[in-house]
Design an enzyme around this catalytic site. Structure first.
Site, PDB file in Angstrom:
ATOM      1  N   ASP A  14      33.515  41.623  37.399  1.00 13.32           N
ATOM      2  CA  ASP A  14      33.961  42.253  36.058  1.00 13.32           C
ATOM      3  C   ASP A  14      32.840  43.172  35.210  1.00 13.32           C
ATOM      4  O   ASP A  14      32.993  43.193  34.184  1.00 13.32           O
ATOM      5  CB  ASP A  14      34.447  41.225  35.300  1.00 13.32           C
ATOM      6  CG  ASP A  14      35.717  40.339  35.968  1.00 13.32           C
ATOM      7  OD1 ASP A  14      36.758  40.997  36.282  1.00 13.32           O
ATOM      8  OD2 ASP A  14      35.540  39.275  36.177  1.00 13.32           O
ATOM      9  N   ALA A  42      40.298  42.083  44.137  1.00  8.34           N
ATOM     10  CA  ALA A  42      39.809  42.918  43.386  1.00  8.34           C
ATOM     11  C   ALA A  42      40.757  43.496  41.929  1.00  8.34           C
ATOM     12  O   ALA A  42      41.851  43.523  42.039  1.00  8.34           O
ATOM     13  CB  ALA A  42      39.188  43.994  44.009  1.00  8.34           C
ATOM     14  N   HIS A  44      39.567  46.338  39.493  1.00  7.03           N
ATOM     15  CA  HIS A  44      38.782  47.461  38.872  1.00  7.03           C
ATOM     16  C   HIS A  44      39.233  48.255  37.897  1.00  7.03           C
ATOM     17  O   HIS A  44      40.062  48.892  38.331  1.00  7.03           O
ATOM     18  CB  HIS A  44      38.091  48.092  39.901  1.00  7.03           C
ATOM     19  CG  HIS A  44      37.050  47.199  41.060  1.00  7.03           C
ATOM     20  ND1 HIS A  44      36.616  47.626  41.773  1.00  7.03           N
ATOM     21  CD2 HIS A  44      36.956  45.646  40.747  1.00  7.03           C
ATOM     22  CE1 HIS A  44      36.010  46.791  42.793  1.00  7.03           C
ATOM     23  NE2 HIS A  44      36.253  45.608  41.785  1.00  7.03           N
TER      24      HIS A  44
END
Length: 404
Positions: A14, A42, A44
């Site tokens: 993060d 994930a 992002h």
């Protein structure tokens, strides 16, 4: 030779890998973003100057820039999650997302059966949960280790009969509910027809074209071998997988950090401070990950991450717009020792010590790039004062700008 870059989080995840990859792809004509670990867990976040936002899971964070994504053999591929992600990318203006995607046939395949088994295992731990994203990535890796040759891989999607045999064996072994095998086979066959499946030699060919950005998932402090067991991931989160794909081709190792240290869910966070005021537009408590926790910048933990990752050439420092001014410079237990890779008992012992450790602070930090470079002995190449590429400033010369 083109200038390739490996982007790795030196914390618990993060830290802003997605926004850094987006910036790199905005600065240079990048040939591809290569994902080199993790899978559908994930998250992002990339925000464009016009306000469009997407949380990248398996697609590379250069997708808004039209940069192709390659999922390497080290990625756990979830075709169902990819379909949902592609649908959202279409909604925010990316035409034909699957046309930007290549996938290594050797990559492991995550299925609804892995997801069900992984969630069941985490729930059975009760109050001793290890932390999970609930996407079945760990279960996929564990099954492949226990049943080599029987684990479904992406290449099986091209051969429905073989895939069906593997899925039936998987479901029987895990003894979990899930959709009919025939439905999964049909979905995965459709996936194989929409993307381009390639062999591992494809990565080698990529490296002889334009610069490639290798985008890591999660963070080094969660690494399967060097993280603080058992609060870790089933994934190698250091630069190692990317370096294996590079096979000796030079690349810049770019570590990403925030101006404060965070983690999702249970496990050590020595500098945790619930009173720390931060604005988290894209992070919160999740049903599987648990609460999003914040603490002061932990130079001790990040020095450890650098040590186990083999060092970095430069850093990207994000969230510099957050008003924080305290840095942990030491623990009462001293520096963290680097153990032998694979010694999980040793890592568990280190975890126990970390849970009792007390931080020692330096207050009044105002020049964060200089303070972090000094504390970690690595230059800060990029500073980020907000979520978009326009909020970032090049602070060093480790990664050269585009040469025309």
């Amino acid at each position: 030779m083109s200038e390739h870059v490996i982007v790795t989080d030196l914390g618990y995840g993060d830290a802003g890998k997605g926004t850094v990859v987006d910036w790199l792809c905005a600065q240079r004509r990048v040939g591809a973003v290569v994902r080199f670990n993790g899978g559908g867990q994930a998250a992002h976040n990339v925000v464009l100057p016009d306000g469009r936002h997407h949380t990248f899971a398996q697609f590379g964070s250069g997708t808004f820039r039209g940069v192709p994504t390659h999922l390497s053999r080290f990625v756990v591929v979830d075709p169902l999650a990819l379909a949902a992600e592609a649908a959202h990318l279409g909604e925010v203006g990316v035409p034909h997302p699957f046309g930007l995607l290549t996938v290594d046939r050797e990559a492991l395949l995550a299925t609804p059966y892995h997801v069900a088994a992984g969630r069941g295992r985490e729930l059975a731990r009760g109050a001793d949960r290890h932390g999970s994203c609930g996407m079945g990535v760990g279960e996929t890796m564990a099954y492949a280790l226990e049943h080599p040759g029987l684990a479904p891989v992406v290449g099986d999607c091209e051969t429905p009969a073989r895939l069906a045999r593997k899925l039936r064996a998987l479901r029987e072994t895990l003894k979990v509910p899930g959709p009919p095998v025939a439905d999964c086979v049909a979905a995965y066959r459709a996936f194989a027809e929409r993307v381009t499946l390639v062999d591992s030699s494809f990565t080698t060919a990529l490296l002889h074209g334009r610069p490639v950005v290798f985008e890591g998932a999660q963070g080094v402090l969660l690494d399967e071998w060097h993280g603080f067991h058992p609060y870790t991931t089933w994934s190698t989160t250091t630069f190692a997988n990317a370096l294996a794909l590079l096979d000796g081709v030079p690349a810049i190792r770019l570590g990403v950090l925030r101006s404060y240290t965070t983690r999702h869910g249970p496990g050590p966070l020595v500098t945790e401070d619930p009173t720390l005021e931060t604005a988290e537009a894209h992070n919160g408590t999740g049903p599987w990950q648990g609460p999003f926790r914040v603490g002061h910048f932990d130079a001790v933990a990040h020095r450890y991450a650098l040590a186990v990752a083999g060092g970095a050439d430069a850093l990207a420092l994000t969230h510099l717009d957050v008003p924080v001014s305290r840095m942990c410079v030491s623990y009462d237990m001293g520096e963290l020792p680097v153990g032998t890779a694979g010694d999980l008992d040793g890592q568990a012992g280190l975890t126990g010590r970390l849970l009792r450790a007390r931080p020692r602070y330096l207050d009044g930090v105002d020049d964060w790039p200089a303070a972090v470079a000094d504390a970690l002995d690595v230059p800060v190449h990029l500073g980020s004062w907000g979520p978009t590429s326009a909020d970032k400033t090049r602070l060093g010369s480790v990664i050269a700008p585009e040469r025309v």
